[in-house]
Design an enzyme around this catalytic site. Structure first.
Site, mmCIF file in Angstrom:
data_model
loop_
_atom_site.group_PDB
_atom_site.id
_atom_site.type_symbol
_atom_site.label_atom_id
_atom_site.label_comp_id
_atom_site.label_asym_id
_atom_site.label_seq_id
_atom_site.Cartn_x
_atom_site.Cartn_y
_atom_site.Cartn_z
ATOM 1 N N CYS A 64 0.825 -1.215 0.000
ATOM 2 C CA CYS A 64 0.000 0.000 0.000
ATOM 3 C C CYS A 64 0.858 1.263 0.000
ATOM 4 C CB CYS A 64 -0.960 0.011 1.181
ATOM 5 S SG CYS A 64 -0.118 0.070 2.771
ATOM 6 N N ASP A 90 2.160 2.706 2.571
ATOM 7 C CA ASP A 90 2.003 3.521 3.782
ATOM 8 C C ASP A 90 3.247 3.419 4.669
ATOM 9 O OD1 ASP A 90 -0.417 3.963 2.728
ATOM 10 O OD2 ASP A 90 -1.601 3.145 4.370
ATOM 11 N N CYS A 149 -3.229 5.439 5.245
ATOM 12 C CA CYS A 149 -4.685 5.405 5.172
ATOM 13 C C CYS A 149 -5.309 5.764 6.532
ATOM 14 C CB CYS A 149 -5.137 4.006 4.761
ATOM 15 S SG CYS A 149 -4.884 2.793 6.063
ATOM 16 N N CYS A 161 -2.802 -2.738 8.601
ATOM 17 C CA CYS A 161 -2.497 -1.395 9.114
ATOM 18 C C CYS A 161 -2.123 -1.483 10.597
ATOM 19 C CB CYS A 161 -3.690 -0.465 8.939
ATOM 20 S SG CYS A 161 -4.490 -0.592 7.322
HETATM 21 FE FE1 FES Z 1 -1.749 -0.028 4.184
HETATM 22 FE FE2 FES Z 1 -3.563 1.023 5.754
HETATM 23 S S1 FES Z 1 -3.787 0.505 3.647
HETATM 24 S S2 FES Z 1 -1.488 0.702 6.182
#
Ligand code: FES
Length: 134
Positions: A34, A36, A59, A103
């Protein structure tokens, strides 16, 4: 996707956002899929986490899990903070949608990376600690 009220609260009003100057431990965790990234800063005195701040580029769930993770370890001993699990993070948020569980893993990893950095600075091998989330 259904978010709990706690997730919404911590996303809209996250606790402990920011950086700590001269932190005693700094750690980062990221997820390749993702993209992040979470960064945690710890201020530790007499083995107690006196302050913790985070910066998360991610996110809504990543922000909420960072926020609750800082709440969960603030005021705790280093030994207790090391035991933080992503499950504890999810429970404290009253649940996360299955697709967002990773996450919470990021929050656990960022806290542990910061603690590992703290241990290294104390001249203690953090390997046993790191193994717990590899
Ligand atoms: Fe990857 Fe939330 S979508 S940390």
């Amino acid at each position: 996707m259904q978010y709990s009220q706690k997730v919404i609260e911590h996303f809209t009003n996250p606790h402990n956002v920011g950086e700590i100057e001269n932190a005693d431990g700094v750690g980062e965790a990221g997820n390749d899929k993702c993209g992040d990234i979470m960064k945690m800063y710890l201020k530790i005195e007499n083995n107690i986490i006196k302050d913790v701040k985070f910066k998360t580029f991610g996110c809504a769930s990543a922000i909420a899990t960072s926020s609750i993770a800082t709440d969960l370890i603030k005021g705790k001993s280093v030994e207790d903070a090391v035991k933080l699990t992503n499950k504890a993070v999810i429970d404290a948020l009253d649940g996360l949608p299955a697709i967002k569980v990773h996450c919470s893993v990021l929050a656990e990893e960022a806290v542990k990376a910061a603690l590992a950095d703290y241990y290294k600075r104390q001249g203690i091998d953090p390997a046993p600690l790191l193994e717990s989330f590899e």
